[in-house]
Design an enzyme around this catalytic site. Structure first.
Site: not given
Ligand code: ARG
Length: 461
Positions: A155, A276, A282, A289
């Site tokens: 979980h 970024s 970043k 992804e």
């Protein structure tokens, strides 16, 4: 003029040509098409259906076309709608009448069924090879991090102590299953549709066993209608690739989490991360992804072909021309994702200290505390309740279980003694989970050895 223009009084509409053509994508099948034609011509010659001079001319002509295509010297044309008619037209332009005899006892229906099947057969080892490389990276990384304790989750809540190696080897198991699934697909698909004709075989005395053997198949497909209309192998491949991508996407998701400041379990190499355009701080896990994102695309490819095939009557229907692009797209996607994912894993930096720190919070040794009491004679269910009370107590005091004093522990049970601190030590908790398949060093060592054997057995083939 179209090859099939005999019964037509006028040309097709230009829009129909556009809709109908498949050369723009099925040119990928040129090698398989030529290979199939060479075998077909040899068989026609051996069976006395065409002359051996014709076979020689066809063979030389097709080999020349193959060379020229590979040298980039052939321009395909939509006038000849697909790869099969393009190559046949080229052949006839080069060798004349012999070229026109090649298509004796054959239809484009069994021709395309053959080409596509051989294409899929040829790509399976490519994907398997990439998976085996990925397994190698996983085994190497796992070897290095066998004693790195991290929280195992259920979980997404810290649950029990495992090692980073054990976590990696779970993925190694998934990818090994992917390999065997692809191998199954390759086994099942290896029957030859050539000689099925348009749908009903042929009146010529062909030898299907010969072409099947010549092209490396286990034998000819036994029903000609099935021969031209079966696309199960493409669906199996797409299913296998979808499951494979599902595995990669789960792994990708964890990589993304682990790179976050909230976890910081790993850091990606600069070559496998991106920045970024506005936020200078970043460092984004775009590779993971994109792999996660492209999974949807491969599922889409599977759904397209399932939908194309749904409800199609026997035997060949032109709908089936739509079988190729999803398969090409899925293969391109998977073959791009696996190596970059492997390289990303190979070059990542593992922050074992952060894993250990996370493992220290979240009471992941609570089960071990209950087990300690159980081994001292308390029934497990009671030990569970007592430990639950301790956890609540600790949470209120901002302490961990092992930070409680022996006095505090003995307030809830006098079974607690000095040896409880060994039992609560996370390294011990992990090391003692030595049941088969568990995270203890010897168990993970066995898991790594099994995967290494699995890859070595395939590398020799
Ligand atoms: N380009 C076609 C395909 O991909 C080849 C088979 C065409 N056969 C036919 N009878 N129109 O399926």
């Amino acid at each position: 003029m179209k090859l099939w223009s005999g019964r037509f009084a006028k040309d097709t509409d230009a829009l129909v040509d556009q809709l109908n053509e498949s050369i723009s994508f099925d040119q990928r099948l040129y090698r398989e098409d030529i290979q199939g034609s060479l075998a077909h011509a040899r068989m026609l010659g051996d069976c006395g259906i065409i002359s051996l001079e014709d076979v020689a001319a066809i063979t030389e002509g097709l080999n020349g076309i193959l060379r020229d295509i590979e040298a980039g010297e052939v321009e395909f044309t939509t006038d000849n709608e697909d790869i099969h008619m393009n190559i046949e037209a080229l052949l006839t332009a080069r060798i004349g009448d012999a070229g026109k005899r090649l298509h004796t006892a054959r239809s484009r229906n069994d021709q395309v069924a053959l080409d596509f099947r051989m294409y899929v057969r040829g790509e399976i080892p490519v994907v398997v090879g990439q998976l085996l490389e990925l397994e190698k990276v996983l085994c190497r990384q796992a070897r290095q991090y066998q004693s790195a304790v991290m929280p195992g989750y259920t979980h997404l809540q810290r649950a029990q102590p495992i090692s980073f190696a054990q976590h990696l080897m779970a993925y190694a198991q998934m990818f090994a299953r992917d390999v065997t699934r692809l191998e199954d697909c390759a086994k099942r698909l290896n029957v030859c549709p050539l000689g099925s004709g348009a749908l009903a075989g042929t009146t010529y005395p062909i030898n299907r066993a010969q072409t099947a053997a010549d092209l490396g198949f286990d034998g000819p497909m036994s029903n000609s209608l099935d021969g031209v209309s079966d696309r199960d192998y493409a669906l199996e491949l797409l299913s296998d690739l979808s499951i494979l991508m599902m595995h990669l996407s789960r792994f990708a998701e964890e990589i993304i989490l682990w790179c976050s400041w909230e976890f910081k379990f790993i850091e990606l190499d600069d070559a496998y991360a991106t920045g970024s355009s506005i936020m200078p701080q970043k460092k984004n896990p775009d590779v993971a992804e994109l792999v996660r994102g492209k999974t949807g695309r491969v599922y889409g490819d599977l759904m397209s072909l399932l939908t194309v095939m749904k409800g199609l009557p026997l035997a060949y229907n032109k709908d089936m021309q739509e079988d190729k692009e999803p398969v090409f797209d899925a293969l391109d996607t998977v073959e791009m994702c696996i190596p970059v994912f492997a390289a990303m894993l190979d070059t990542m930096t593992v922050r074992t200290e952060n894993m250990r720190q996370a493992a220290g919070r979240g009471f992941i040794n609570a089960t071990d505390c209950a087990d300690y009491l159980t081994k001292k004679g308390m029934p497990f269910r009671d030990a569970y309740t007592v430990t639950g009370r301790l956890v609540a107590d600790c949470a209120a005091k901002g302490k961990t279980l092992e930070e409680l004093t022996l006095e505090e522990l003995r307030e809830v049970s006098d079974l607690f003694a000095g040896d409880v601190y060994d039992a609560l030590n996370l390294e011990n908790c992990m090391a003692l989970r030595n049941s088969y398949g568990g995270p203890a060093r010897e168990s993970v060592e066995r898991q790594i050895a099994l995967i290494e054997e699995f890859t070595a057995a395939r590398r020799d083939v």
